[in-house]
Design a protein around this motif. Structure first.
Motif, mmCIF file in Angstrom:
data_model
loop_
_atom_site.group_PDB
_atom_site.id
_atom_site.type_symbol
_atom_site.label_atom_id
_atom_site.label_comp_id
_atom_site.label_asym_id
_atom_site.label_seq_id
_atom_site.Cartn_x
_atom_site.Cartn_y
_atom_site.Cartn_z
ATOM 1 N N ARG A 153 44.525 -20.181 82.828
ATOM 2 C CA ARG A 153 43.477 -20.435 81.867
ATOM 3 C C ARG A 153 43.960 -21.068 80.481
ATOM 4 N NH1 ARG A 153 40.789 -15.061 80.072
ATOM 5 N NH2 ARG A 153 39.502 -16.644 78.700
ATOM 6 N N HIS A 154 45.230 -20.960 80.253
ATOM 7 C CA HIS A 154 45.879 -21.302 78.866
ATOM 8 C C HIS A 154 47.269 -22.037 79.398
ATOM 9 C CE1 HIS A 154 42.682 -19.642 76.641
ATOM 10 N NE2 HIS A 154 42.954 -18.375 77.239
ATOM 11 N N PHE A 155 47.472 -22.423 80.429
ATOM 12 C CA PHE A 155 48.762 -22.914 80.862
ATOM 13 C C PHE A 155 48.675 -24.474 80.741
ATOM 14 C CE2 PHE A 155 52.168 -23.877 83.173
ATOM 15 C CZ PHE A 155 53.175 -22.884 83.412
ATOM 16 N N PRO A 156 49.383 -25.310 79.951
ATOM 17 C CA PRO A 156 49.317 -26.450 79.669
ATOM 18 C C PRO A 156 49.239 -27.310 81.089
ATOM 19 C CG PRO A 156 51.661 -25.811 79.576
ATOM 20 C CD PRO A 156 50.862 -24.813 79.582
ATOM 21 N N THR A 157 48.484 -28.438 81.055
ATOM 22 C CA THR A 157 48.393 -29.508 82.109
ATOM 23 C C THR A 157 49.363 -30.380 81.842
ATOM 24 O OG1 THR A 157 46.992 -31.018 80.685
ATOM 25 C CG2 THR A 157 45.917 -29.234 81.900
ATOM 26 N N ARG A 158 49.623 -31.257 83.066
ATOM 27 C CA ARG A 158 50.647 -32.195 82.785
ATOM 28 C C ARG A 158 50.422 -33.272 81.673
ATOM 29 N NH1 ARG A 158 53.400 -34.388 87.129
ATOM 30 N NH2 ARG A 158 54.211 -36.347 86.590
ATOM 31 N N ASP A 159 49.053 -33.438 81.381
ATOM 32 C CA ASP A 159 48.896 -34.532 80.038
ATOM 33 C C ASP A 159 49.099 -33.563 78.906
ATOM 34 O OD1 ASP A 159 47.848 -36.340 81.836
ATOM 35 O OD2 ASP A 159 45.801 -35.817 81.623
ATOM 36 N N ASP A 160 48.892 -32.350 78.839
ATOM 37 C CA ASP A 160 49.309 -31.557 77.648
ATOM 38 C C ASP A 160 50.934 -31.734 77.351
ATOM 39 O OD1 ASP A 160 46.599 -30.721 77.211
ATOM 40 O OD2 ASP A 160 46.990 -29.030 78.274
ATOM 41 N N VAL A 161 51.512 -31.450 78.489
ATOM 42 C CA VAL A 161 53.186 -31.576 78.247
ATOM 43 C C VAL A 161 53.640 -33.014 78.134
ATOM 44 C CG1 VAL A 161 55.269 -31.376 79.759
ATOM 45 C CG2 VAL A 161 53.308 -29.635 79.954
ATOM 46 N N ALA A 162 53.108 -34.017 78.573
ATOM 47 C CA ALA A 162 53.434 -35.466 78.294
ATOM 48 C C ALA A 162 53.169 -35.782 76.689
ATOM 49 C CB ALA A 162 52.687 -36.305 78.951
ATOM 50 N N LEU A 163 51.844 -35.314 76.459
ATOM 51 C CA LEU A 163 51.495 -35.265 74.880
ATOM 52 C C LEU A 163 52.458 -34.684 73.938
ATOM 53 C CD1 LEU A 163 49.395 -36.496 72.703
ATOM 54 C CD2 LEU A 163 47.999 -34.527 73.224
ATOM 55 N N ALA A 164 52.683 -33.358 74.123
ATOM 56 C CA ALA A 164 53.512 -32.604 73.286
ATOM 57 C C ALA A 164 55.043 -33.281 73.427
ATOM 58 C CB ALA A 164 53.741 -31.153 73.837
ATOM 59 N N GLY A 165 55.508 -33.743 74.413
ATOM 60 C CA GLY A 165 56.652 -34.613 74.405
ATOM 61 C C GLY A 165 56.562 -35.812 73.573
ATOM 62 N N ARG A 166 55.351 -36.664 73.839
ATOM 63 C CA ARG A 166 55.358 -37.969 72.818
ATOM 64 C C ARG A 166 55.405 -37.558 71.286
ATOM 65 N NH1 ARG A 166 52.043 -39.470 77.108
ATOM 66 N NH2 ARG A 166 50.138 -38.804 75.856
ATOM 67 N N ILE A 167 54.751 -36.582 71.079
ATOM 68 C CA ILE A 167 54.541 -35.914 69.643
ATOM 69 C C ILE A 167 56.043 -35.617 69.186
ATOM 70 C CG2 ILE A 167 53.720 -34.117 68.124
ATOM 71 C CD1 ILE A 167 51.161 -34.258 69.688
ATOM 72 N N GLU A 168 56.754 -34.899 70.051
ATOM 73 C CA GLU A 168 57.959 -34.376 69.352
ATOM 74 C C GLU A 168 58.983 -35.711 69.405
ATOM 75 O OE1 GLU A 168 58.996 -31.383 72.555
ATOM 76 O OE2 GLU A 168 57.642 -30.154 71.385
ATOM 77 N N GLU A 169 58.882 -36.344 70.338
ATOM 78 C CA GLU A 169 59.946 -37.725 70.567
ATOM 79 C C GLU A 169 59.622 -38.726 69.416
ATOM 80 O OE1 GLU A 169 60.061 -37.638 75.323
ATOM 81 O OE2 GLU A 169 58.770 -39.228 74.442
ATOM 82 N N HIS A 170 58.542 -38.783 68.880
ATOM 83 C CA HIS A 170 58.112 -39.758 67.888
ATOM 84 C C HIS A 170 57.983 -39.200 66.438
ATOM 85 C CE1 HIS A 170 58.043 -43.083 70.973
ATOM 86 N NE2 HIS A 170 57.475 -42.150 71.632
ATOM 87 N N SER A 171 58.359 -38.179 66.194
ATOM 88 C CA SER A 171 58.120 -37.558 64.969
ATOM 89 C C SER A 171 59.308 -37.219 64.348
ATOM 90 C CB SER A 171 56.936 -36.396 64.988
ATOM 91 O OG SER A 171 56.899 -35.710 63.627
ATOM 92 N N ASP A 172 59.623 -37.758 63.268
ATOM 93 C CA ASP A 172 60.825 -37.556 62.492
ATOM 94 C C ASP A 172 60.546 -36.191 61.581
ATOM 95 O OD1 ASP A 172 62.096 -39.680 63.895
ATOM 96 O OD2 ASP A 172 61.482 -41.132 61.993
ATOM 97 N N THR A 173 59.418 -35.904 61.272
ATOM 98 C CA THR A 173 59.149 -35.024 60.208
ATOM 99 C C THR A 173 58.900 -33.537 60.802
ATOM 100 O OG1 THR A 173 56.771 -35.600 60.419
ATOM 101 C CG2 THR A 173 58.040 -36.640 58.992
ATOM 102 N N LEU A 174 59.050 -33.460 62.049
ATOM 103 C CA LEU A 174 58.830 -32.050 62.554
ATOM 104 C C LEU A 174 60.133 -31.188 62.413
ATOM 105 C CD1 LEU A 174 56.683 -32.695 66.124
ATOM 106 C CD2 LEU A 174 55.893 -31.760 63.677
ATOM 107 N N PRO A 175 59.838 -29.879 62.238
ATOM 108 C CA PRO A 175 61.070 -29.111 62.251
ATOM 109 C C PRO A 175 61.803 -28.746 63.340
ATOM 110 C CG PRO A 175 59.137 -27.783 61.539
ATOM 111 C CD PRO A 175 58.925 -29.249 61.893
ATOM 112 N N PHE A 176 62.505 -29.363 64.027
ATOM 113 C CA PHE A 176 63.034 -29.008 65.347
ATOM 114 C C PHE A 176 64.243 -28.139 65.260
ATOM 115 C CE2 PHE A 176 60.972 -32.778 66.807
ATOM 116 C CZ PHE A 176 59.751 -32.176 67.658
ATOM 117 N N GLY A 177 65.183 -28.303 64.031
ATOM 118 C CA GLY A 177 66.271 -27.618 63.763
ATOM 119 C C GLY A 177 67.338 -28.306 64.691
ATOM 120 N N ALA A 178 68.368 -27.394 65.319
ATOM 121 C CA ALA A 178 69.235 -27.973 66.096
ATOM 122 C C ALA A 178 68.761 -27.954 67.448
ATOM 123 C CB ALA A 178 70.432 -26.985 66.028
ATOM 124 N N SER A 179 67.663 -27.504 67.693
ATOM 125 C CA SER A 179 67.438 -27.460 69.275
ATOM 126 C C SER A 179 66.782 -28.578 69.689
ATOM 127 C CB SER A 179 66.338 -26.417 69.633
ATOM 128 O OG SER A 179 65.222 -26.472 68.756
#
Length: 74
Positions: free
Chosen positions: A38-64
């Motif tokens: 019911r709340h498990f991410p789809t393939r598209d959800d995971v890919a979108l999250a990856g794109r957002i993370e890869e192209h955002s210099d402002t997200l607070p990822f820290g060392a991880s």
């Protein structure tokens, strides 16, 4: 690695879908798999999250670094 994590999440969803549709399994197992999906991410959800993370210099990822990757290969 983000790409391995992304692949694992996508494959886990596929496994839960298989379990939810397998009529040879007990009803409880199929119901539990359906509930988890019911709340498990789809393939598209995971890919979108990856794109957002890869192209955002402002997200607070820290060392991880990024959690997911936009590239999901088998």
């Amino acid at each position: 690695m983000p790409d391995e994590r992304s692949r694992a999440v996508v494959q886990t969803r596929e496994f839960l879908v298989e379990l939810s549709r397998d009529s040879s399994l007990p009803d409880r197992v199929r119901r539990d798999a359906t509930f988890l999906l019911r709340h498990f991410p789809t393939r598209d959800d995971v890919a979108l999250a990856g794109r957002i993370e890869e192209h955002s210099d402002t997200l607070p990822f820290g060392a991880s670094g990024p959690v997911f990757s936009s590239t999901i290969t088998r």
